[in-house]
Design an enzyme around this catalytic site. Structure first.
Site: not given
Ligand code: TRH
Length: 402
Positions: A16, A18, A209, A271, A288-291
């Protein structure tokens, strides 16, 4: 003059992150800066997880003030399906600000329209990294090999030589208000169907993960002296979570207990609501990045599981962040953080590394506040708009001078 319209293109690779970054940026540009934002996404199901009103079956829709469009190319050569709001095929009209997220490669037909119309500032928004090379690459131009167009690299980051981080203008005030309001916290716990935990309970959110280090960490929490409540959002770490308690089908709302450890599986929330989970917890495990960025705004101790890359380059990225973050910490606390983060990312030894980090919570808490305050001055959306305005001005001068 600032741009008034923006197209953001998002190719969902996996997870999630990107779409998480693109959706957050889209909302901020629309709400705080009044831009007409179109978000082009090739996988609307992913967006629907973050924003429940998004309908994966619709080509054009409006969600939270953002025009959401299915990114779909068809024909030979492939052409962007470009429809008017009432569904008629029409000529492509690129926005003034065009954001290609994470080098997702814009449709050729869209690039050709940008070249013909010469109205757009084209930005490639890159992934976040604390590595040194980022400051040398932030803002660099990349001329198109065949068309009169230049794309600019925009790097998020942690220093003033980078593009900064995504931060809503009122986020820190909202966080403080929430953290100082017991009644609102109670409502949050009730929304999970839970009683508010006692002050002595250590509350931990765990978004991750698959991770071989999990069971060992659970063992440490289960046999510790303090009660630990671990909240696990649904996702890739869920099977291992259930496995620890002998449950082959864990799902949202499942609860488990062993020794002093209680675990609760949470549904994946929209989100906007994920922040509240980070704000009520004492320690946040993120990925990841955003969390990871949101955990920094939550200003509590956190543990980052970095997105693993095949060639193991993610270790440089992880270390670069640790090197930057730990500088002002005392040697022992910096070491505790490095040890747990490395153990969590290498799949072993997290249980052994945990007690030192738990003991360092006082210093880490104080520092996390300072870190968030210091980063808040470098706002990505504002920087992006200033940057595109500067590029737009340069282009206008060039055209005038021809
Ligand atoms: O999902 P991710 O593992 O995303 C990753 C990374 O961004 C990585 O850099 C990228 O290359 C890859 O995807 C393809 O983790 P991330 O970045 O934290 O994104 C999760 C999103 O989900 C973030 O915007 C928060 C959101 N989220 C919710 O909206 N509700 C929830 O309950 C949770 C747990 C997260």
């Amino acid at each position: 003059m600032r741009s008034e319209s923006c197209d953001i293109f998002c190719n969902v690779i996996d997870n999630y992150g990107d779409i998480g970054v693109c959706w957050r940026l889209a909302r901020q540009l629309a709400h705080e800066h009044g831009l007409a934002v179109r978000l082009w996404v090739d996988d609307l199901n992913s967006l629907a997880k973050l924003c429940h009103e998004a309908d994966a079956a619709r080509d054009i829709q409006y969600c939270r003030g953002v025009e959401v469009r299915r990114w779909c190319e068809s024909g030979n050569p492939p052409t962007l399906q470009y429809l008017s709001p009432n569904g008629d095929e029409e000529a492509i009209r690129p926005a003034e600000l065009v954001i290609e997220a994470f080098a997702c490669k814009l449709p050729e037909s869209y690039v050709a329209a940008m070249a013909a119309q010469q109205q757009s500032v084209w930005i490639n928004l890159e992934y976040l990294s604390a590595e040194d090379w980022v400051r040398g690459c932030h803002g660099l131009p990349s001329p198109h090999p065949g068309l009169p167009l230049t794309k600019y690299f925009f790097f998020p980051g942690f220093t003033s030589q980078t593009g900064g981080l995504l931060l809503e203008h009122d986020l820190l005030a909202r966080r403080d208000a929430f953290q100082n309001d017991a009644a609102r916290q109670q409502v949050f716990w009730q929304s999970l169907g839970m009683e508010m935990p006692s002050a002595e309970t250590l509350k931990i959110s765990l978004f991750g993960y698959e991770n071989a280090a999990l069971h060992d960490l659970f063992d440490t929490w289960a046999s510790g002296t303090q009660t630990v409540l671990c909240l696990v959002p649904e996702g890739r770490i869920l099977p291992q979570t259930g496995q620890y308690f002998g449950d082959v089908a864990p799902r949202a709302d499942s609860s488990y207990a062993r020794g002093n450890l209680q675990v609760r599986v949470l549904p994946f929330v929209e989100q906007e609501h994920y922040d509240e989970l980070l704000w009520v917890c004492d320690v946040n495990f993120v990925r990841g990045e955003d969390s990871c960025v949101r955990a920094q705004w939550a200003a509590r101790p956190f543990v980052w599981q970095i997105y693993p890359q095949h060639d193991a380059v993610h270790w440089n990225k992880l270390q670069a962040f640790l090197d930057m973050y730990c500088v002002p910490l005392s040697a022992a606390v910096g070491q505790a953080m490095q040890d747990l983060w490395r153990a969590w990312n290498s799949g072993g030894g997290a249980g052994q590394a945990w007690p030192a980090l738990a003991a360092a919570r006082g210093e880490l808490n104080e520092y996390a506040q300072h870190w968030a305050r210091q980063l808040a001055a470098n706002n990505l959306a504002l920087n992006l708009l200033d940057f595109s305005q500067k590029i737009g001005r340069m282009r206008a001068l060039k055209i005038e001078g021809q």
